[in-house]
Motif scaffolding. Structure first.
Motif, PDB file in Angstrom:
ATOM      1  N   ARG A  21      -5.870  -3.130  15.537  1.00 31.95           N
ATOM      2  CA  ARG A  21      -7.079  -2.632  14.863  1.00 31.95           C
ATOM      3  C   ARG A  21      -7.418  -3.491  13.646  1.00 31.95           C
ATOM      4  NH1 ARG A  21      -5.918   2.569  11.965  1.00 31.95           N
ATOM      5  NH2 ARG A  21      -5.048   1.015  10.528  1.00 31.95           N
ATOM      6  N   ASP A  22      -6.400  -3.812  12.833  1.00 30.89           N
ATOM      7  CA  ASP A  22      -6.653  -4.623  11.647  1.00 30.89           C
ATOM      8  C   ASP A  22      -7.072  -6.046  12.025  1.00 30.89           C
ATOM      9  OD1 ASP A  22      -5.994  -2.429  10.162  1.00 30.89           O
ATOM     10  OD2 ASP A  22      -4.001  -3.147   9.587  1.00 30.89           O
ATOM     11  N   PHE A  46      -6.974   4.816  17.367  1.00 36.19           N
ATOM     12  CA  PHE A  46      -7.114   3.748  16.383  1.00 36.19           C
ATOM     13  C   PHE A  46      -8.561   3.413  16.030  1.00 36.19           C
ATOM     14  CE2 PHE A  46      -2.890   3.112  18.219  1.00 36.19           C
ATOM     15  CZ  PHE A  46      -2.143   3.166  17.053  1.00 36.19           C
ATOM     16  N   PHE A  48     -11.197   1.604  17.301  1.00 31.50           N
ATOM     17  CA  PHE A  48     -11.596   0.199  17.273  1.00 31.50           C
ATOM     18  C   PHE A  48     -13.100   0.025  17.068  1.00 31.50           C
ATOM     19  CE2 PHE A  48      -7.756   0.365  19.993  1.00 31.50           C
ATOM     20  CZ  PHE A  48      -6.919  -0.399  19.191  1.00 31.50           C
ATOM     21  N   PHE A  55     -15.239  -1.302  22.700  1.00 35.46           N
ATOM     22  CA  PHE A  55     -14.034  -0.755  23.328  1.00 35.46           C
ATOM     23  C   PHE A  55     -14.272  -0.553  24.818  1.00 35.46           C
ATOM     24  CE2 PHE A  55     -11.225   2.647  24.800  1.00 35.46           C
ATOM     25  CZ  PHE A  55     -10.012   2.032  24.521  1.00 35.46           C
TER      26      PHE A  55
END
Length: 393
Positions: A21-22, A46, A48, A55
Motif C-alpha cells: 500500500r505504501d 488495505f 489501495f 484495484f
C-alpha cells in the motif's frame, strides 16, 4: 510517457500488505499509474484505491491449490494486461505472475519477503513455486541478504537486496505512566514507592520491568520459546539491590496460536498477557523497558525497527536479516533457546546503564537505515530501466 506498474500480492493481513500500500501511494505521488491485483479481502483491508491506485480483485489465496491455479492465472493475466512492469510480492504471487506472463514480453520483478519455513509436502510445493517465481522474473529482490543468496542459488538472472523499511509510527497518544498502569506495571499498579536514578527517564525504583513482544501469534514467531524464557526469568528472579520483581511480559498481536499460547501461560502460571491485535504500538513502545523477539526467521523485522527507532532496547534471535539490521545495537541470541533469551533479558533487567546504552545505539543504528523515500527511488529507477529495455518482438 506515464508508466503503468502492476503490483501483485496474495492474501495479507500485515506487513506485506502495508508495504505494498505504501509503495503504491509513493509511486502514485511520483506520477506512475499503479494497479494492484490481490484478493478482494486484501483490497478492502488495505484500501489501495484510497491512495490513488486501481484495484483488480484476483483470488491469490494463502493455500497451495494447484487445481485452482489455471483459473487464477487467467484472472491475473487479465488483471495485469497493459502494464509496463509487473511487480509481484511473495512466492505464490511471484509464481502466478510468472505463469500469467509466460507468453507475454512484459518485464517482471519479484520481491521475496519470507523464507520457506514449512516442512514435508507443503515445503516441496512451496519450493517449487519459489523456483518458478525466481526463474521467470527479470529481477528478484530480497528483503534480506539471505533471501538474495537463496534467489541466486535457485538460478535468478538478477538478484538484488531491497530493504523493506517500517513505516514511521505516529507519536504516542498516552502518557507512559498511564499505559504502564493499564498493563499492570509501575508505581500505580501497587508496587510501592521510591525513586530510581535518571538512566530510564525518571522511572521509579519499584517499577517492574515491562518486556514487550509484537507480532502475529503464528509459528514463525516461536512465542512458545519466549514463554519458556519468561518462566525461567520468573523462577530465577531475586532481589538485586532494589525491590524490583520479575519482569512482566505482554505480547501484542492476534493469530491462530492464541488458544495454545494462553494454555501455556496458564499451565506455567506466567505473569504474561496476550493483548490481542493492537493499533497503539507507539504507546506500547513508550511504556516498554525492552522488546523481545523470539522468531525462527525474520527478513527485516518491523517490530525491531520500530523499537530501535523509539529507543527501546532489543533482545532478538540472530536469524535472517536481523543481525545485519541491528548489528551491535541489540543483544542477539540463538533461536529456540529459552535459556539464552532469559539470560539476555535478565542482563538488561539488572543493568539500567546497559539498557540506556542499547537505547542510544539503537537510535543511532536506525538513523543509518535506508528510509522509505530512498527505497522508493531505488524501485522507481528499476521500473524505468526495465520498461526502457528492448524487448523481444
Amino acid at each position: 510517457m506515464t508508466l503503468h506498474i502492476a503490483l501483485v500480492l496474495g492474501a495479507s493481513t500485515g506487513g506485506i500488505g502495508v508495504y505494498v500500500r505504501d509503495l503504491a501511494a509513493g509511486l502514485v505521488e511520483r506520477g506512475f499509474r499503479v494497479s494492484v491485483a490481490a484478493p478482494a479481502e486484501t483490497g478492502e483491508r488495505f484500501g489501495f484505491t484510497r491512495v490513488g491506485a486501481e484495484f483488480r480483485p484476483v483470488p491469490i489465496t494463502g493455500a497451495v491449490n494447484p487445481a485452482r491455479g489455471a483459473t487464477i492465472v487467467r484472472a491475473l493475466r487479465s488483471a495485469v494486461d497493459g502494464a509496463d512492469v509487473v511487480h509481484a510480492h511473495g512466492v505464490r504471487a511471484g509464481a502466478l505472475a510468472g505463469m500469467a506472463l509466460a507468453r507475454r514480453d512484459t518485464p517482471s520483478v519479484v520481491t521475496l519477503h519470507n523464507a520457506i519455513l514449512a516442512s514435508g509436502v507443503r515445503s516441496r510445493l512451496l519450493t517449487g513455486l519459489e523456483k518458478l517465481a525466481v526463474l521467470r522474473a527479470d529481477v528478484v529482490l530480497g528483503a534480506s541478504a539471505d533471501l538474495v543468496e537463496r534467489a541466486r542459488a535457485l538460478g535468478a538472472r538478477d538478484a538484488r537486496y531491497c530493504p523493506v523499511p517500517a513505516p514511521p509510527l505516529p507519536p504516542p497518544t498516552k502518557d507512559r505512566a498511564q499505559v504502564r498502569a493499564e498493563l499492570g506495571v509501575g508505581a500505580d499498579a501497587g508496587d510501592g514507592g521510591g525513586e530510581r536514578g535518571g538512566e530510564s527517564g525518571g522511572e521509579r525504583a519499584d517499577e517492574r520491568i515491562l518486556v514487550l513482544a509484537v507480532g502475529r501469534l503464528a509459528p514463525q514467531k516461536d512465542y512458545a520459546t519466549l514463554l519458556r524464557a519468561a518462566q525461567l526469568w520468573q523462577n530465577d528472579s531475586h532481589p538485586t539491590g532494589s525491590p524490583t520483581s520479575a519482569p512482566r511480559l505482554v505480547i501484542a498481536g492476534g493469530g491462530p496460536l492464541r488458544e495454545a499460547l494462553q494454555a501455556q501461560i496458564d499451565a506455567l502460571r506466567l505473569d504474561a498477557t496476550l493483548l490481542g491485535h493492537r493499533t497503539d504500538i507507539a504507546d506500547l513502545l513508550a511504556a516498554a523497558d525492552l522488546l523481545a523477539m523470539s522468531s525462527t526467521w525474520e527478513a527485516r523485522s518491523l517490530a525491531v525497527q520500530e523499537a530501535m527507532r523509539a529507543g527501546v532496547p532489543v533482545v532478538a534471535t540472530a536469524v535472517g536479516g536481523t543481525p545485519e539490521l541491528a548489528r551491535d545495537a541489540a543483544i542477539l541470541v540463538p533461536p529456540g533457546d529459552p535459556h539464552a533469551l532469559a539470560a539476555a533479558v535478565t542482563r538488561l533487567v539488572q543493568n539500567p546503564g546497559e539498557r540506556a546504552r542499547l537505547a542510544a545505539m539503537g537510535r543511532e543504528r536506525a538513523g543509518e537505515w535506508p528510509d522509505a523515500e530512498q527505497c522508493l527511488t531505488q524501485l522507481s529507477e528499476l521500473y524505468s530501466t526495465l520498461a526502457a529495455m528492448p524487448r523481444k518482438t
